[in-house]
Design an enzyme around this catalytic site. Structure first.
Site, PDB file in Angstrom:
ATOM      1  N   ASP A 152       0.841  -1.188   0.000  1.00  0.00           N
ATOM      2  CA  ASP A 152       0.000   0.000   0.000  1.00  0.00           C
ATOM      3  C   ASP A 152       0.885   1.250   0.000  1.00  0.00           C
ATOM      4  O   ASP A 152       1.709   1.429   0.907  1.00  0.00           O
ATOM      5  CB  ASP A 152      -0.893   0.000   1.246  1.00  0.00           C
ATOM      6  CG  ASP A 152      -2.046   0.998   1.134  1.00  0.00           C
ATOM      7  OD1 ASP A 152      -1.834   2.085   0.555  1.00  0.00           O
ATOM      8  OD2 ASP A 152      -3.151   0.689   1.623  1.00  0.00           O
ATOM      9  N   ASP A 188       4.146   0.265  -8.126  1.00  0.00           N
ATOM     10  CA  ASP A 188       3.774   1.089  -9.278  1.00  0.00           C
ATOM     11  C   ASP A 188       3.637   2.547  -8.869  1.00  0.00           C
ATOM     12  O   ASP A 188       3.158   3.363  -9.660  1.00  0.00           O
ATOM     13  CB  ASP A 188       2.470   0.576  -9.899  1.00  0.00           C
ATOM     14  CG  ASP A 188       1.279   0.733  -8.955  1.00  0.00           C
ATOM     15  OD1 ASP A 188       1.463   0.531  -7.740  1.00  0.00           O
ATOM     16  OD2 ASP A 188       0.166   1.050  -9.437  1.00  0.00           O
ATOM     17  N   THR A 224      -0.434  -9.688 -12.416  1.00  0.00           N
ATOM     18  CA  THR A 224      -1.725  -9.746 -11.739  1.00  0.00           C
ATOM     19  C   THR A 224      -2.709  -8.770 -12.388  1.00  0.00           C
ATOM     20  O   THR A 224      -2.331  -7.883 -13.152  1.00  0.00           O
ATOM     21  CB  THR A 224      -1.575  -9.385 -10.261  1.00  0.00           C
ATOM     22  OG1 THR A 224      -1.148  -8.008 -10.165  1.00  0.00           O
ATOM     23  CG2 THR A 224      -0.537 -10.278  -9.586  1.00  0.00           C
TER      24      THR A 224
END
Length: 246
Positions: A152, A188, A224
């Site tokens: 996160d 990312d 994913t």
């Protein structure tokens, strides 16, 4: 028993709370299991799963050889989500045992169902906070690798202190790696990638390596749905690799 009960302190090392301050890096979520997921959970969790913190306190050291029924290199994946990468990488490396840690029960249930369908035998699951797992369930120099994929990012500046991969946690991971062991992170979020890179490069037990170097485990990840969505939105994925100094 896969949890090794030891006398004295519940932690492998004394003073960890001072050396590695706790980071709360996850958001609270509630989600019920489907009927099928609950059936798989009831059937497989007692054998394939455990918790990082019990009612009486943190779990103690994992006896992975007893849990997996063999002596093999052990890789810890932190924040496995629903287990797409976990399952694919474990299938590709059957000689490596994978302990997948996740706080969300539904994600673990989905991974359990995938393990059941695929008949994979080299994955075990831990429900709980990553720092609990690292502090109490593994000892110094025990892990061949640690994987942290898309943690996160906590994008708001006031929440950056909640990011998992900060200097203290990276120092704890480095301590748990064996000499030649690998930390593999992916994100990312450009700002978080810079923070991780800075913290990893500053850790004296680690040195940066490249995917084509001789590594103790694969760094080839399945793509994913989350990653595909991020790439389609224009977010570049940064892969970061460090090896513990020999």
């Amino acid at each position: 028993m896969h949890v090794q009960r030891q006398g004295g302190s519940a932690t492998p090392d004394a003073g960890l709370a001072h050396r590695y301050p706790r980071v709360t890096s996850f958001r609270s979520r509630r989600s019920a299991l489907t009927e099928t997921q609950q059936e798989v959970w009831d059937r497989l969790w007692p054998r394939l799963g455990t918790v990082a913190r019990e009612e009486t306190g943190p779990a103690q050291h994992l006896d992975t050889a007893a849990w997996f029924g063999r002596q093999a290199p052990v890789v810890l994946e932190i924040g496995c989500g629903t287990g797409t990468s976990t399952l694919g990488m474990a299938q590709a490396e059957p000689d490596i045992d994978v302990v997948a840690a996740e706080v969300y029960r539904r994600g673990l249930a989905q991974l359990l169902s995938a393990i059941d369908r695929a008949g994979v035998s080299n994955i075990r699951l831990v429900r709980g906070d990553a720092v609990d797992v690292l502090e109490h369930m593994f000892s110094s120099g025990e892990l061949t690798g640690v994987r942290v994929f898309f943690p996160d990012p906590w994008p708001k500046s006031r929440h950056h202190k909640r990011r998992l991969l900060q200097p203290a946690t990276i120092a704890l991971i480095a301590d748990r790696l064996r000499p030649g062991g690998l930390l593999h992170a992916a994100t990312d979020h450009a700002g978080y990638a810079e923070q991780i890179a800075e913290a990893g490069d500053a850790e004296p037990l680690l040195h940066r390596v490249q995917p084509d170097d001789q590594l103790p485990m694969s760094v080839q990840r399945p793509t994913t749905k989350y990653e595909t969505k991020a790439r389609n939105a224009g977010s570049a994925v940064t892969e970061l690799l460090w090896m513990r100094r020999r």
